[in-house]
Scaffold this motif. Structure first.
Motif, PDB file in Angstrom:
ATOM      1  N   GLY A   1       0.777  -1.232   0.000  1.00 45.77           N
ATOM      2  CA  GLY A   1       0.000   0.000   0.000  1.00 45.77           C
ATOM      3  C   GLY A   1       0.806   1.278   0.000  1.00 45.77           C
ATOM      4  O   GLY A   1       0.237   2.358  -0.134  1.00 45.77           O
ATOM      5  N   GLU A   2       2.106   1.198   0.157  1.00 41.72           N
ATOM      6  CA  GLU A   2       2.965   2.389   0.212  1.00 41.72           C
ATOM      7  C   GLU A   2       3.714   2.574  -1.103  1.00 41.72           C
ATOM      8  O   GLU A   2       4.241   1.612  -1.658  1.00 41.72           O
ATOM      9  CB  GLU A   2       3.977   2.269   1.349  1.00 41.72           C
ATOM     10  N   LEU A   3       3.794   3.811  -1.562  1.00 45.22           N
ATOM     11  CA  LEU A   3       4.526   4.134  -2.779  1.00 45.22           C
ATOM     12  C   LEU A   3       6.021   4.202  -2.490  1.00 45.22           C
ATOM     13  O   LEU A   3       6.443   4.860  -1.542  1.00 45.22           O
ATOM     14  CB  LEU A   3       4.052   5.483  -3.334  1.00 45.22           C
ATOM     15  N   CYS A   4       6.822   3.485  -3.290  1.00 43.73           N
ATOM     16  CA  CYS A   4       8.285   3.468  -3.144  1.00 43.73           C
ATOM     17  C   CYS A   4       8.888   3.769  -4.508  1.00 43.73           C
ATOM     18  O   CYS A   4       8.623   3.051  -5.473  1.00 43.73           O
ATOM     19  CB  CYS A   4       8.767   2.102  -2.680  1.00 43.73           C
ATOM     20  N   GLU A   5       9.687   4.813  -4.582  1.00 41.60           N
ATOM     21  CA  GLU A   5      10.322   5.184  -5.849  1.00 41.60           C
ATOM     22  C   GLU A   5      11.705   4.574  -5.938  1.00 41.60           C
ATOM     23  O   GLU A   5      12.401   4.427  -4.935  1.00 41.60           O
ATOM     24  CB  GLU A   5      10.393   6.696  -5.973  1.00 41.60           C
ATOM     25  N   GLY A   6      12.090   4.199  -7.152  1.00 43.20           N
ATOM     26  CA  GLY A   6      13.417   3.639  -7.384  1.00 43.20           C
ATOM     27  C   GLY A   6      13.484   2.158  -7.062  1.00 43.20           C
ATOM     28  O   GLY A   6      12.466   1.490  -6.867  1.00 43.20           O
ATOM     29  N   PRO A   7      14.708   1.621  -6.979  1.00 49.14           N
ATOM     30  CA  PRO A   7      14.889   0.191  -6.673  1.00 49.14           C
ATOM     31  C   PRO A   7      14.379  -0.133  -5.272  1.00 49.14           C
ATOM     32  O   PRO A   7      14.458   0.702  -4.362  1.00 49.14           O
ATOM     33  CB  PRO A   7      16.406  -0.004  -6.739  1.00 49.14           C
ATOM     34  N   VAL A   8      13.863  -1.350  -5.106  1.00 47.92           N
ATOM     35  CA  VAL A   8      13.411  -1.803  -3.795  1.00 47.92           C
ATOM     36  C   VAL A   8      13.960  -3.197  -3.508  1.00 47.92           C
ATOM     37  O   VAL A   8      14.155  -4.000  -4.409  1.00 47.92           O
ATOM     38  CB  VAL A   8      11.869  -1.811  -3.653  1.00 47.92           C
TER      39      VAL A   8
ATOM     40  N   ILE B   1      12.983  -6.195  -0.677  1.00 49.90           N
ATOM     41  CA  ILE B   1      12.088  -6.616   0.396  1.00 49.90           C
ATOM     42  C   ILE B   1      12.589  -7.960   0.906  1.00 49.90           C
ATOM     43  O   ILE B   1      12.753  -8.906   0.132  1.00 49.90           O
ATOM     44  CB  ILE B   1      10.638  -6.785  -0.091  1.00 49.90           C
ATOM     45  N   ALA B   2      12.849  -8.024   2.211  1.00 47.02           N
ATOM     46  CA  ALA B   2      13.323  -9.266   2.818  1.00 47.02           C
ATOM     47  C   ALA B   2      12.850  -9.330   4.261  1.00 47.02           C
ATOM     48  O   ALA B   2      12.856  -8.323   4.964  1.00 47.02           O
ATOM     49  CB  ALA B   2      14.844  -9.333   2.767  1.00 47.02           C
ATOM     50  N   ALA B   3      12.470 -10.511   4.690  1.00 50.45           N
ATOM     51  CA  ALA B   3      12.063 -10.747   6.081  1.00 50.45           C
ATOM     52  C   ALA B   3      11.017  -9.743   6.548  1.00 50.45           C
ATOM     53  O   ALA B   3      11.082  -9.226   7.662  1.00 50.45           O
ATOM     54  CB  ALA B   3      13.291 -10.731   6.995  1.00 50.45           C
ATOM     55  N   GLY B   4      10.055  -9.452   5.687  1.00 48.85           N
ATOM     56  CA  GLY B   4       8.952  -8.576   6.065  1.00 48.85           C
ATOM     57  C   GLY B   4       9.281  -7.110   6.176  1.00 48.85           C
ATOM     58  O   GLY B   4       8.544  -6.361   6.796  1.00 48.85           O
ATOM     59  N   ALA B   5      10.403  -6.683   5.580  1.00 47.36           N
ATOM     60  CA  ALA B   5      10.800  -5.277   5.693  1.00 47.36           C
ATOM     61  C   ALA B   5      11.386  -4.776   4.381  1.00 47.36           C
ATOM     62  O   ALA B   5      11.964  -5.541   3.606  1.00 47.36           O
ATOM     63  CB  ALA B   5      11.836  -5.114   6.799  1.00 47.36           C
ATOM     64  N   LEU B   6      11.236  -3.476   4.158  1.00 52.38           N
ATOM     65  CA  LEU B   6      11.936  -2.820   3.061  1.00 52.38           C
ATOM     66  C   LEU B   6      13.363  -2.567   3.528  1.00 52.38           C
ATOM     67  O   LEU B   6      13.578  -2.021   4.610  1.00 52.38           O
ATOM     68  CB  LEU B   6      11.273  -1.494   2.710  1.00 52.38           C
ATOM     69  N   VAL B   7      14.315  -2.978   2.728  1.00 53.10           N
ATOM     70  CA  VAL B   7      15.729  -2.837   3.066  1.00 53.10           C
ATOM     71  C   VAL B   7      16.317  -1.755   2.163  1.00 53.10           C
ATOM     72  O   VAL B   7      16.101  -1.792   0.949  1.00 53.10           O
ATOM     73  CB  VAL B   7      16.466  -4.181   2.848  1.00 53.10           C
ATOM     74  N   PRO B   8      17.061  -0.799   2.706  1.00 51.99           N
ATOM     75  CA  PRO B   8      17.689   0.214   1.843  1.00 51.99           C
ATOM     76  C   PRO B   8      18.588  -0.448   0.805  1.00 51.99           C
ATOM     77  O   PRO B   8      19.421  -1.298   1.134  1.00 51.99           O
ATOM     78  CB  PRO B   8      18.514   1.054   2.824  1.00 51.99           C
ATOM     79  N   TRP B   9      18.390  -0.058  -0.446  1.00 52.14           N
ATOM     80  CA  TRP B   9      19.134  -0.665  -1.552  1.00 52.14           C
ATOM     81  C   TRP B   9      19.171   0.326  -2.699  1.00 52.14           C
ATOM     82  O   TRP B   9      18.152   0.885  -3.077  1.00 52.14           O
ATOM     83  CB  TRP B   9      18.456  -1.967  -1.980  1.00 52.14           C
TER      84      TRP B   9
END
Length: 122
Positions: A26-33, A35-43
């Motif tokens: 449900g959240e907008l994320c711009e650029g590369p993403v 996702i691991a272990a239920g979390a967005l990881v900075p990448w």
């Protein structure tokens, strides 16, 4: 036909994508993403290998979406990840997102690294 709502109890599903962005849980994320272990990881993208290699021991499989089309990973990254015990599947980002959602709904320990697409998606 009976429909069953898909639930993602331990993860963040990819709800959609478009040119330069993804919608994650449900959240907008711009650029590369990533996702691991239920979390967005900075990448920052494929040249940013540290977050990917840090997944060893945390997930069984990493799906890598390379944008609009399938492209090889840089600098033997796939071999390095596999040597660390991670399964790696490379595909276009839309396919990687769909596959990730299916595996996530099955309760698998999976991560997804997605580069944005340049054309309109869903």
């Amino acid at each position: 036909m009976r429909l069953k709502e898909i639930r993602y109890p331990d993860g963040l599903p990819v709800d959609g994508y478009g040119p330069g962005f993804f919608r994650i849980a449900g959240e907008l994320c711009e650029g590369p993403v990533l996702i691991a272990a239920g979390a967005l990881v900075p990448w920052a993208g494929l040249e940013d290998e540290t977050p990917l290699t840090a997944l060893a021991g945390r997930v069984d499989l990493v799906l890598v979406g390379t944008g609009d089309v399938i492209a090889p990973l840089p600098n033997r990254l796939q071999a390095r990840l596999e040597a660390d015990g991670l399964g790696v599947e490379i595909m276009a980002s839309p396919s990687a997102a769909r596959t990730y959602n299916v595996l996530l709904s099955e309760g698998r320990h999976v991560a997804v690294a997605l580069l944005p697409v340049t054309r309109a998606g869903r």
